[in-house]
Design a protein around this motif. Sequence first.
Motif, PDB file in Angstrom:
ATOM      1  N   ARG A  76       8.298  54.412  23.326  1.00  0.00           N
ATOM      2  CA  ARG A  76       7.074  55.136  23.019  1.00  0.00           C
ATOM      3  C   ARG A  76       5.885  54.315  23.489  1.00  0.00           C
ATOM      4  N   SER A  77       4.867  54.993  23.991  1.00  0.00           N
ATOM      5  CA  SER A  77       3.707  54.258  24.482  1.00  0.00           C
ATOM      6  C   SER A  77       2.424  55.034  24.243  1.00  0.00           C
ATOM      7  N   ILE A  78       1.345  54.275  24.146  1.00  0.00           N
ATOM      8  CA  ILE A  78       0.009  54.858  24.045  1.00  0.00           C
ATOM      9  C   ILE A  78      -0.917  54.065  24.960  1.00  0.00           C
ATOM     10  N   THR A  79      -1.785  54.755  25.664  1.00  0.00           N
ATOM     11  CA  THR A  79      -2.762  54.124  26.550  1.00  0.00           C
ATOM     12  C   THR A  79      -4.162  54.512  26.088  1.00  0.00           C
ATOM     13  N   ILE A  80      -5.033  53.520  25.999  1.00  0.00           N
ATOM     14  CA  ILE A  80      -6.412  53.767  25.567  1.00  0.00           C
ATOM     15  C   ILE A  80      -7.383  53.103  26.546  1.00  0.00           C
ATOM     16  N   PRO A  81      -8.482  53.768  26.881  1.00  0.00           N
ATOM     17  CA  PRO A  81      -9.495  53.139  27.741  1.00  0.00           C
ATOM     18  C   PRO A  81     -10.239  52.058  26.973  1.00  0.00           C
ATOM     19  N   ARG A  82     -10.678  51.007  27.704  1.00  0.00           N
ATOM     20  CA  ARG A  82     -11.361  49.895  27.030  1.00  0.00           C
ATOM     21  C   ARG A  82     -12.675  49.515  27.698  1.00  0.00           C
ATOM     22  N   GLY A  83     -13.108  50.255  28.701  1.00  0.00           N
ATOM     23  CA  GLY A  83     -14.422  50.008  29.271  1.00  0.00           C
ATOM     24  C   GLY A  83     -14.445  48.949  30.357  1.00  0.00           C
ATOM     25  N   GLN A  84     -15.629  48.421  30.615  1.00  0.00           N
ATOM     26  CA  GLN A  84     -15.873  47.512  31.741  1.00  0.00           C
ATOM     27  C   GLN A  84     -15.439  46.093  31.396  1.00  0.00           C
ATOM     28  N   LEU A  85     -14.817  45.408  32.388  1.00  0.00           N
ATOM     29  CA  LEU A  85     -14.492  43.993  32.246  1.00  0.00           C
ATOM     30  C   LEU A  85     -15.571  43.160  32.926  1.00  0.00           C
ATOM     31  N   ASP A  86     -15.556  41.886  32.635  1.00  0.00           N
ATOM     32  CA  ASP A  86     -16.491  40.954  33.261  1.00  0.00           C
ATOM     33  C   ASP A  86     -16.302  40.987  34.774  1.00  0.00           C
ATOM     34  N   ASP A  87     -17.365  41.265  35.517  1.00  0.00           N
ATOM     35  CA  ASP A  87     -17.267  41.390  36.974  1.00  0.00           C
ATOM     36  C   ASP A  87     -16.788  40.107  37.639  1.00  0.00           C
ATOM     37  N   SER A  88     -17.097  38.965  37.055  1.00  0.00           N
ATOM     38  CA  SER A  88     -16.764  37.693  37.698  1.00  0.00           C
ATOM     39  C   SER A  88     -15.313  37.287  37.517  1.00  0.00           C
ATOM     40  N   THR A  89     -14.680  37.748  36.446  1.00  0.00           N
ATOM     41  CA  THR A  89     -13.301  37.319  36.168  1.00  0.00           C
ATOM     42  C   THR A  89     -12.297  38.468  36.129  1.00  0.00           C
ATOM     43  N   GLY A  90     -12.743  39.668  35.768  1.00  0.00           N
ATOM     44  CA  GLY A  90     -11.814  40.791  35.692  1.00  0.00           C
ATOM     45  C   GLY A  90     -10.675  40.498  34.736  1.00  0.00           C
ATOM     46  N   LEU A  91      -9.467  40.694  35.220  1.00  0.00           N
ATOM     47  CA  LEU A  91      -8.280  40.507  34.385  1.00  0.00           C
ATOM     48  C   LEU A  91      -7.913  39.054  34.142  1.00  0.00           C
ATOM     49  N   LEU A  92      -8.536  38.136  34.852  1.00  0.00           N
ATOM     50  CA  LEU A  92      -8.126  36.730  34.726  1.00  0.00           C
ATOM     51  C   LEU A  92      -8.366  36.178  33.322  1.00  0.00           C
ATOM     52  N   ASP A  93      -9.277  36.778  32.564  1.00  0.00           N
ATOM     53  CA  ASP A  93      -9.471  36.348  31.175  1.00  0.00           C
ATOM     54  C   ASP A  93      -8.203  36.549  30.349  1.00  0.00           C
ATOM     55  N   TYR A  94      -7.329  37.469  30.790  1.00  0.00           N
ATOM     56  CA  TYR A  94      -6.096  37.750  30.053  1.00  0.00           C
ATOM     57  C   TYR A  94      -4.900  36.952  30.575  1.00  0.00           C
ATOM     58  N   VAL A  95      -5.065  36.261  31.689  1.00  0.00           N
ATOM     59  CA  VAL A  95      -3.982  35.416  32.198  1.00  0.00           C
ATOM     60  C   VAL A  95      -4.059  34.107  31.429  1.00  0.00           C
ATOM     61  N   ALA A  96      -3.585  34.158  30.194  1.00  0.00           N
ATOM     62  CA  ALA A  96      -3.821  33.075  29.242  1.00  0.00           C
ATOM     63  C   ALA A  96      -2.545  32.482  28.666  1.00  0.00           C
ATOM     64  N   ARG A  97      -1.402  33.076  28.980  1.00  0.00           N
ATOM     65  CA  ARG A  97      -0.121  32.588  28.455  1.00  0.00           C
ATOM     66  C   ARG A  97       0.812  32.297  29.611  1.00  0.00           C
ATOM     67  N   ASN A  98       1.702  31.344  29.413  1.00  0.00           N
ATOM     68  CA  ASN A  98       2.631  30.980  30.485  1.00  0.00           C
ATOM     69  C   ASN A  98       3.736  32.005  30.683  1.00  0.00           C
ATOM     70  N   ASP A  99       3.943  32.895  29.719  1.00  0.00           N
ATOM     71  CA  ASP A  99       4.981  33.924  29.846  1.00  0.00           C
ATOM     72  C   ASP A  99       4.406  35.269  30.282  1.00  0.00           C
ATOM     73  N   VAL A 100       3.213  35.258  30.850  1.00  0.00           N
ATOM     74  CA  VAL A 100       2.542  36.487  31.241  1.00  0.00           C
ATOM     75  C   VAL A 100       3.177  37.086  32.493  1.00  0.00           C
ATOM     76  N   HIS A 101       3.169  38.404  32.595  1.00  0.00           N
ATOM     77  CA  HIS A 101       3.512  39.108  33.831  1.00  0.00           C
ATOM     78  C   HIS A 101       2.204  39.531  34.488  1.00  0.00           C
ATOM     79  N   THR A 102       2.074  39.298  35.781  1.00  0.00           N
ATOM     80  CA  THR A 102       0.805  39.630  36.428  1.00  0.00           C
ATOM     81  C   THR A 102       1.008  40.319  37.766  1.00  0.00           C
ATOM     82  N   TRP A 103       0.011  41.122  38.096  1.00  0.00           N
ATOM     83  CA  TRP A 103      -0.176  41.682  39.431  1.00  0.00           C
ATOM     84  C   TRP A 103      -1.677  41.874  39.585  1.00  0.00           C
TER      85      TRP A 103
END
Length: 446
Positions: A20-47
């Motif tokens: 089961r899944s749910i998707t919710i919009p979350r608005g604008q991210l920081d233009d300078s970092t984008g998703l990199l703020d979430y690359v914070a754990r060593n077990d992360v999956h990224t693209w």
Amino acid sequence: MSTPSSIAVAPPLTPVRGLRSITIPRGQLDDSTGLLDYVARNDVHTWVRRGDGLVAFGESARFSTAGPDRFIAAQQWWRTQLDAADVDNPLAVPGSGLVAFGSFAFSKTSQHQSRLIVPRIVVGCRDGHSWLTYITADEGADVTADAAEAALAEYLDETAIERVPDTSDRLTPGILSEEQWMTAVEQGIEHIRSGELSKLVLARDVVAELGSPVATAQVLRELAVRYSDCWTYSVDGLIGSTPEMLIKVENSTAQARVLAGTLDRNNAPADDPDYAQRVLAGSEKQLHEHQIAIDSLTGQLEPFTSTMTSHSEPFVLELPNVWHLASDVTAQLEPGADGSVPTSLALVGALHPTAAVCGTPTTVAGALIRELEHMERGPYAGPVGWMDARGNGEWGIALRGAVIESPTRVRMYAGCGIVAASNAAAELAESWSKFRPMIEALGIRR
């Protein structure tokens, strides 16, 4: 290429009951970092590329398989998950909703386990606008926006510490020494000149032995910032930043980026702005290698398309470590008998391996790779990326990367396209230029 009897057989396609899944919009991210703020754990999956893409945590389902039918088996498993899933996704954005990250072995004879992983939490971003997807196999879990935010917060509570380079960090030879690998290249050139094949891609490995545990998240952020025009990936210990897109599918459009032809930037003259264009585009050897690669991809993609366009001449792609000859291909996919267009994973199975990572003819090149490299490529040069429930996806070729074998041991890979005009010493130097992104991101001095 025959399949060894020891190849693992895909397990029965028993679906995880009711993803089961749910998707919710979350608005604008920081233009300078984008998703990199979430690359914070060593077990992360990224693209991630230029701040956009997907970052994911946890695991709600997993499938692994091996052998020549690995793409078909993975596609069948994914369909069983979709058939049983309950998906709440108000967004019509590729990568939103139910998604799986994937990494596939380069060779159909490999015993390395190809895999699809359905994460628990996905943060996605496109053109600066983000969303959050929560996926669970727990029948009793609340699947709500609040539950999604709480799960994300839980993962971000434990962020990885950064690593300081250690004086005991060192590079050690891989399966072959430099001299042994150059001998393999010379043997490959002899096979090409004898007419057995027109191109062969030979890879080698080196190992980083670290004095302290690798900080995967830190490495990924370094790669994403330095190589913003590449796709920075992380799937189950396979990490890197690839400049080559095997196939991207959005609805009925497919795109690919083909690279072949490389020039190291290390010794380039600073006062010659046309150096790369002149040396690469003016080299018969480089143009020949590139044409083989582009013909390989377009020839395999054509049966699935109604129209296809590509550059009439390759362009020079500038990266921090090298220049490449590159061509972008765009195609409109042709619906099949059921009215649907091929999924991204179906196209991956049809396209891999291309001449850019194997050679041509691929059957002859594949046999020579096993004979001359003396190593198991595993996921190196195999497809890596993601797909969603609508068949969209992005699949790169796992280049400029490494496999984390233990907390302090990282095996890096690099390959070079060999043609009749190749020179073994020059190919060795090129391989070191391709190792450079990972070596620098790990903080190792060579």
